[in-house]
Design an enzyme around this catalytic site. Structure first.
Site, PDB file in Angstrom:
ATOM      1  N   ALA A 109      -9.637 -13.250 -24.398  1.00  0.00           N
ATOM      2  CA  ALA A 109     -10.059 -14.566 -23.906  1.00  0.00           C
ATOM      3  C   ALA A 109     -10.606 -15.486 -24.984  1.00  0.00           C
ATOM      4  O   ALA A 109     -10.868 -16.652 -24.724  1.00  0.00           O
ATOM      5  CB  ALA A 109     -11.126 -14.376 -22.826  1.00  0.00           C
ATOM      6  N   GLY A 110     -10.834 -14.959 -26.201  1.00  0.00           N
ATOM      7  CA  GLY A 110     -11.462 -15.784 -27.246  1.00  0.00           C
ATOM      8  C   GLY A 110     -12.967 -15.813 -27.143  1.00  0.00           C
ATOM      9  O   GLY A 110     -13.642 -16.659 -27.726  1.00  0.00           O
ATOM     10  N   ASP A 136     -15.228 -10.429 -35.637  1.00  0.00           N
ATOM     11  CA  ASP A 136     -16.279 -11.079 -34.840  1.00  0.00           C
ATOM     12  C   ASP A 136     -17.496 -10.180 -34.622  1.00  0.00           C
ATOM     13  O   ASP A 136     -18.501 -10.624 -34.067  1.00  0.00           O
ATOM     14  CB  ASP A 136     -15.730 -11.475 -33.454  1.00  0.00           C
ATOM     15  CG  ASP A 136     -14.957 -12.784 -33.491  1.00  0.00           C
ATOM     16  OD1 ASP A 136     -15.159 -13.575 -34.437  1.00  0.00           O
ATOM     17  OD2 ASP A 136     -14.168 -13.019 -32.554  1.00  0.00           O
ATOM     18  N   ALA A 143     -14.869 -12.844 -27.621  1.00  0.00           N
ATOM     19  CA  ALA A 143     -15.373 -11.656 -28.317  1.00  0.00           C
ATOM     20  C   ALA A 143     -15.779 -10.542 -27.350  1.00  0.00           C
ATOM     21  O   ALA A 143     -16.717  -9.793 -27.617  1.00  0.00           O
ATOM     22  CB  ALA A 143     -16.541 -12.012 -29.247  1.00  0.00           C
ATOM     23  N   LYS A 173     -19.352 -14.879 -26.667  1.00  0.00           N
ATOM     24  CA  LYS A 173     -19.598 -16.012 -27.579  1.00  0.00           C
ATOM     25  C   LYS A 173     -18.647 -17.165 -27.277  1.00  0.00           C
ATOM     26  O   LYS A 173     -17.538 -16.960 -26.754  1.00  0.00           O
ATOM     27  CB  LYS A 173     -19.464 -15.601 -29.044  1.00  0.00           C
ATOM     28  CG  LYS A 173     -18.080 -15.129 -29.506  1.00  0.00           C
ATOM     29  CD  LYS A 173     -17.167 -16.203 -30.060  1.00  0.00           C
ATOM     30  CE  LYS A 173     -15.843 -15.609 -30.566  1.00  0.00           C
ATOM     31  NZ  LYS A 173     -14.723 -16.537 -30.617  1.00  0.00           N
ATOM     32  N   GLY A 205     -14.503  -7.624 -26.618  1.00  0.00           N
ATOM     33  CA  GLY A 205     -14.513  -6.277 -27.203  1.00  0.00           C
ATOM     34  C   GLY A 205     -15.520  -6.178 -28.333  1.00  0.00           C
ATOM     35  O   GLY A 205     -16.245  -5.180 -28.450  1.00  0.00           O
ATOM     36  N   SER A 206     -15.591  -7.223 -29.157  1.00  0.00           N
ATOM     37  CA  SER A 206     -16.493  -7.217 -30.319  1.00  0.00           C
ATOM     38  C   SER A 206     -17.953  -7.140 -29.882  1.00  0.00           C
ATOM     39  O   SER A 206     -18.781  -6.512 -30.555  1.00  0.00           O
ATOM     40  CB  SER A 206     -16.294  -8.482 -31.152  1.00  0.00           C
ATOM     41  OG  SER A 206     -14.970  -8.566 -31.593  1.00  0.00           O
ATOM     42  N   PRO A 253     -14.375 -11.674 -19.807  1.00  0.00           N
ATOM     43  CA  PRO A 253     -12.929 -11.461 -19.799  1.00  0.00           C
ATOM     44  C   PRO A 253     -12.406 -10.993 -21.154  1.00  0.00           C
ATOM     45  O   PRO A 253     -12.938 -11.406 -22.191  1.00  0.00           O
ATOM     46  CB  PRO A 253     -12.352 -12.835 -19.451  1.00  0.00           C
ATOM     47  CG  PRO A 253     -13.476 -13.768 -19.282  1.00  0.00           C
ATOM     48  CD  PRO A 253     -14.761 -13.045 -19.504  1.00  0.00           C
TER      49      PRO A 253
HETATM   50  O1  C5P Z   1     -10.582  -8.554 -37.603  1.00  0.00           O
HETATM   51  P1  C5P Z   1      -9.818  -8.528 -36.327  1.00  0.00           P
HETATM   52  O2  C5P Z   1      -9.186  -7.207 -36.053  1.00  0.00           O
HETATM   53  O3  C5P Z   1     -10.601  -9.024 -35.156  1.00  0.00           O
HETATM   54  O4  C5P Z   1      -8.632  -9.576 -36.508  1.00  0.00           O
HETATM   55  C1  C5P Z   1      -7.491  -9.586 -35.679  1.00  0.00           C
HETATM   56  C2  C5P Z   1      -6.377 -10.349 -36.359  1.00  0.00           C
HETATM   57  O5  C5P Z   1      -6.705 -11.754 -36.417  1.00  0.00           O
HETATM   58  C3  C5P Z   1      -6.139  -9.975 -37.804  1.00  0.00           C
HETATM   59  O6  C5P Z   1      -5.213  -8.924 -37.908  1.00  0.00           O
HETATM   60  C4  C5P Z   1      -5.569 -11.247 -38.391  1.00  0.00           C
HETATM   61  O7  C5P Z   1      -4.213 -11.389 -38.064  1.00  0.00           O
HETATM   62  C5  C5P Z   1      -6.305 -12.327 -37.641  1.00  0.00           C
HETATM   63  N1  C5P Z   1      -7.501 -12.841 -38.355  1.00  0.00           N
HETATM   64  C6  C5P Z   1      -7.337 -13.659 -39.472  1.00  0.00           C
HETATM   65  N2  C5P Z   1      -8.450 -14.132 -40.102  1.00  0.00           N
HETATM   66  C7  C5P Z   1      -9.687 -13.867 -39.652  1.00  0.00           C
HETATM   67  C8  C5P Z   1      -9.863 -13.052 -38.516  1.00  0.00           C
HETATM   68  C9  C5P Z   1      -8.758 -12.557 -37.891  1.00  0.00           C
HETATM   69  O8  C5P Z   1      -6.215 -13.940 -39.879  1.00  0.00           O
HETATM   70  N3  C5P Z   1     -10.753 -14.365 -40.285  1.00  0.00           N
END
Ligand code: C5P
Length: 285
Positions: free
Chosen positions: A99-100, A138, A102, A11, A104-105, A96
């Site tokens: 990388a921003g 994500d 997603a 994404k 893994g997601s 990658p």
């Molecule tokens: O949900 P996920 O494990 O992908 O999020 C990783 C980290 O990113 C969270 O532990 C949090 O620090 C941050 N995060 C956040 N707000 C979001 C999504 C992620 O602060 N909406």
């Protein structure tokens, strides 16, 4: 059915706004998301091992319980109460990681879509997205894909009608940025330059690539520590090579540029690929 192959698209964030820090430590976001043709290939194969196993073509990513694909499979069987005779997950990684995009997601989401097809076709999209939310912020969007507005932690989704045809040149520098670290750099009230989310949704509906490119905005760029300055060098490089606009995606460090013409996009891709090994050419999907 015993085996299923799935595409797991990466994404891009066309916009990313951070609205507030929540009591639970997460942040309320508002993001326009777009899935692209750059994708992992995920295969699920039933067996009688009684366990969930996983392998990947990338040695540096863990294939045990830490892998979001395995977490997703566990969450699926826990939610549905279905007994798992055994599942083997094969990840052919191309997106990658760190990388921003997603990376893994999107694998986790593909696993959820695949398991639904193999075991529980009656499961609704809402339920599948809800299971996804337990795996990562994500994942619900990745279950859905396409063009969507993501709000809340990322789990409140709304489809965006898009008629945009364009090309993306996507370029990841050779480092990663920690998502929690970057969220930690954000003081929501101090953010200066917020995205025009409504304007972006309208530009997509109209299929207006120039307007879309002009409205790309990610508030994380404002707080990115100086040591990651190469992100801005890549942005300039994309613009110098004909991109109509460019932005960082997610918590970075990957940068992408929007192109109207395939020829210009191909030339920019070739130019950046010489400097950055992880450069890709993609389209919206
Ligand atoms: O949900 P996920 O494990 O992908 O999020 C990783 C980290 O990113 C969270 O532990 C949090 O620090 C941050 N995060 C956040 N707000 C979001 C999504 C992620 O602060 N909406």
């Amino acid at each position: 059915m015993e085996k299923i192959n799935l595409s797991a698209p990466a994404k891009l964030n066309l916009t990313l706004d951070i609205l507030r820090r929540r009591e639970d430590g997460y942040h309320d976001l508002c993001m326009v998301m777009q899935s692209v043709t750059l994708a992992d290939e995920v295969t699920l194969e039933k067996n009688s091992s009684g366990t969930i196993t996983c392998e990947s073509n990338w040695q540096h990513i863990p294939c045990d319980e830490r892998n979001l694909a395995v977490k997703a499979a566990n969450a699926f069987f826990a939610y549905t109460g279905i007994t798992c005779d055994g599942i083997h997950i094969t990840l052919l990684k191309k997106v990658p990681s760190g990388a921003g995009m997603a990376g893994g997601s999107t694998d986790a989401a593909a696993v959820l879509r695949g398991l639904r097809e193999l075991y529980a076709p009656q499961l609704s999209r809402d339920e599948l997205e809800m299971i996804g939310a337990q795996v990562g912020s994500d994942v619900p969007y990745c279950v859905r894909g396409g063009t969507a507005l993501a709000q809340g932690r990322g789990e409140i989704l709304q489809d965006i009608p898009s008629t945009l045809r364009c090309y993306y040149v996507i370029c990841k520098p050779g480092f990663s940025v920690s998502t929690p670290m970057l969220f930690g750099c954000v003081k929501v009230d101090a953010l200066q330059d917020r995205p025009d989310t409504e304007g972006m949704m309208q530009a997509l509906a109209e299929g207006d690539s120039k307007k879309t490119a002009a409205l790309l905005k990610n508030v994380f760029e404002e707080v990115l520590p100086e040591e990651f300055g190469e992100v801005f060098t890549i942005k300039k490089d994309l613009l110098a090579n004909g991109a109509l606009g460019a932005a960082m995606t997610g918590s970075g460090p990957t940068v992408f540029g929007v192109f109207e013409s395939k020829e210009t996009a191909e030339k920019a891709y070739a130019a950046l690929k010489e400097r950055y090994a992880e450069t890709y050419l993609a389209e919206p999907v």
